[in-house]
Scaffold this motif. Structure first.
Motif, mmCIF file in Angstrom:
data_model
loop_
_atom_site.group_PDB
_atom_site.id
_atom_site.type_symbol
_atom_site.label_atom_id
_atom_site.label_comp_id
_atom_site.label_asym_id
_atom_site.label_seq_id
_atom_site.Cartn_x
_atom_site.Cartn_y
_atom_site.Cartn_z
ATOM 1 N N PRO A 132 1.160 -0.885 -0.236
ATOM 2 C CA PRO A 132 0.137 -0.079 -0.074
ATOM 3 C C PRO A 132 1.056 1.313 0.013
ATOM 4 C CG PRO A 132 -0.908 -1.574 1.865
ATOM 5 C CD PRO A 132 0.524 -2.273 0.815
ATOM 6 N N GLY A 133 1.583 1.553 1.278
ATOM 7 C CA GLY A 133 2.368 2.586 1.030
ATOM 8 C C GLY A 133 3.136 2.643 -0.458
ATOM 9 N N LEU A 136 0.919 4.241 -2.939
ATOM 10 C CA LEU A 136 0.151 5.534 -2.434
ATOM 11 C C LEU A 136 1.676 6.866 -3.569
ATOM 12 C CD1 LEU A 136 -1.781 5.228 0.587
ATOM 13 C CD2 LEU A 136 -2.726 5.967 -1.739
ATOM 14 N N PHE A 165 -1.880 -1.428 7.806
ATOM 15 C CA PHE A 165 -2.035 -0.321 5.947
ATOM 16 C C PHE A 165 -3.457 -0.047 6.539
ATOM 17 C CE2 PHE A 165 1.377 -3.655 5.055
ATOM 18 C CZ PHE A 165 2.603 -2.450 4.688
ATOM 19 N N ASP A 167 -5.166 2.701 7.407
ATOM 20 C CA ASP A 167 -5.172 4.483 6.429
ATOM 21 C C ASP A 167 -5.091 4.628 5.509
ATOM 22 O OD1 ASP A 167 -5.813 5.058 9.553
ATOM 23 O OD2 ASP A 167 -4.175 6.132 9.616
ATOM 24 N N GLU A 168 -3.859 3.604 4.641
ATOM 25 C CA GLU A 168 -3.448 3.849 3.398
ATOM 26 C C GLU A 168 -4.239 2.766 2.671
ATOM 27 O OE1 GLU A 168 -1.523 2.343 6.146
ATOM 28 O OE2 GLU A 168 1.073 3.220 4.796
ATOM 29 N N ASP A 171 -7.158 5.584 1.709
ATOM 30 C CA ASP A 171 -6.899 6.444 0.919
ATOM 31 C C ASP A 171 -7.021 5.803 -0.598
ATOM 32 O OD1 ASP A 171 -6.372 7.991 2.823
ATOM 33 O OD2 ASP A 171 -4.592 7.703 2.777
#
Length: 380
Positions: A132-133, A136, A165, A167-168, A171
């Motif tokens: 995920p990071g 983004l 993860f 929050d990611e 998003d």
């Protein structure tokens, strides 16, 4: 149930046959038709259950039927919690996708490495496997757009939630089109996974596969404690001292498989690598040579080795430990079949000891441990 009864087209069936995939895992038998119908799905299955192919195969089939997307607009997004899983999942897409008449480019992206090469490789990618990071980061850099994603897969969703993860992922969901197909896989059905299911999936089909018990009674398990710099020489020493004529060696990454093969060959041991970055012809030839006894050692990654089925394989060596106890049991279960005895050996470094203890605890068996400081490895 054979793969021919699941609705896959001839090119994919041919790719399966070339990889010696003949028998379906339970989750593949249940999941593939559901995915091909365009339904959302919640899959509850352990690592090593065959779940990766259960979504890779129908995704490739469906992407064959639809037009390519605009450049840097991926059609399929697979979210995973770790770099290792990203590499392994993308390897399976290539394993079966390389032989298709249509060019469907896939890519794994993850943190911990420079983002620039990944940005460059995004050209023409239609299947993106991502942590995920890093995903983004790529979106923020305008290297990829998620506006045309047709299929979203969350693999090992329980681990993604446990690793923070949440929050990611929220998003990322905001960047996706509303109309899409969603597949969620998890080893457990925790409260958090149930909540994610309620938010993400629309009238999903639930596929739950119980883990099968592996009979390990015919397998002698051994472990050797070794420093990293002595691991290669120890491997060659064991092959020589035990007069191994056929040994399957497991590693975690493709680059390691190639490096181990080079060293084995330099020391007079006939060896070949089996992994997703090899051409279809090279993979088929390596497996044929190994089964026929023309080479001694086959060095394989976990996912590339799924099609290996040798009734009387005498030795398996874990050059590197797998990610999970389930994978460990799947690996060593390649030997000790058909009532024949087999030997499974693990090379364990200091940083592996806790993980190996976890594997033994989950397996319910303790492995005989040998220290190797006194073994003379000169010349190996």
């Amino acid at each position: 149930m054979p793969f021919t009864s699941l609705g896959l087209s001839e090119p994919l069936l041919k790719a399966l046959a070339q990889q010696n995939y003949s028998k379906t895992y339970p989750i593949q038998k249940q999941a593939i038709p559901v995915v091909l119908q365009g339904r959302d799905m919640l899959g509850i299955a352990q690592t090593g259950s065959g779940k990766t192919a259960s979504f890779v195969l129908p995704i490739l089939e469906m992407m064959r039927r639809t037009a390519p997307s605009k450049n840097r607009h991926v059609r399929t997004l697979v979210l995973v919690p770790t770099r290792e899983l990203a590499i392994q999942v993308e390897e399976v897409f290539r394993l079966f996708g390389d032989g298709l008449p249509e060019r469907i480019k896939s890519l794994a992206v993850y943190g911990g490495v420079s983002i620039n090469p990944q940005m460059i490789k995004m050209q023409g990618v239609e299947i993106l496997v991502a942590t995920p990071g890093r995903l983004l980061d790529l979106v923020d850099s305008n290297a990829v757009s998620l506006s045309e994603v047709q299929m979203l897969v969350l693999d090992e969703a329980d681990k993604m939630l446990n690793l923070g993860f949440r929050d990611e992922m929220a998003d990322i969901f905001k960047l996706l089109p509303v109309k899409r197909q969603n597949l969620l896989f998890s080893a457990t059905l925790s409260k958090d996974v149930t909540m994610l299911n309620d938010i993400l999936l629309h009238d999903p089909v639930v596929v739950k596969v119980e883990a099968e018990e592996q009979n390990l009674d015919n397998i002698t398990q051994l472990a050797y404690y070794v420093t990293p710099e002595r691991k290669g020489p120890l491997l060659r020493y064991l092959i020589d001292q035990e007069n191994m004529e056929q040994v399957l060696i497991f590693v975690s990454e493709t680059i390691r498989a190639d490096a181990v093969v080079v060293k084995l060959r330099q020391n007079g041991i006939k060896a070949a690598a089996l992994h997703g970055k090899k051409s279809q012809g090279a993979r088929t030839q390596a497996l044929a040579d190994f089964k026929a006894g023309r080479i001694t050692a086959l060095v394989a990654t976990d996912l590339a080795s799924r099609g290996i089925d040798i009734e009387f394989l005498p030795y398996v060596i874990n050059y590197e430990l797998p990610r999970s106890p389930k994978d460990y049991i799947h690996r060593i279960g390649r030997t000790g079949r058909a009532e024949a005895p087999g030997t499974a050996i693990s090379l364990v470094c200091e940083e592996d000891r806790h993980h190996f203890k976890v594997i033994q605890k989950k397996m319910g068996r303790w492995v005989n441990f040998t220290y190797t400081d006194d073994i003379n490895l000169h010349g190996f």
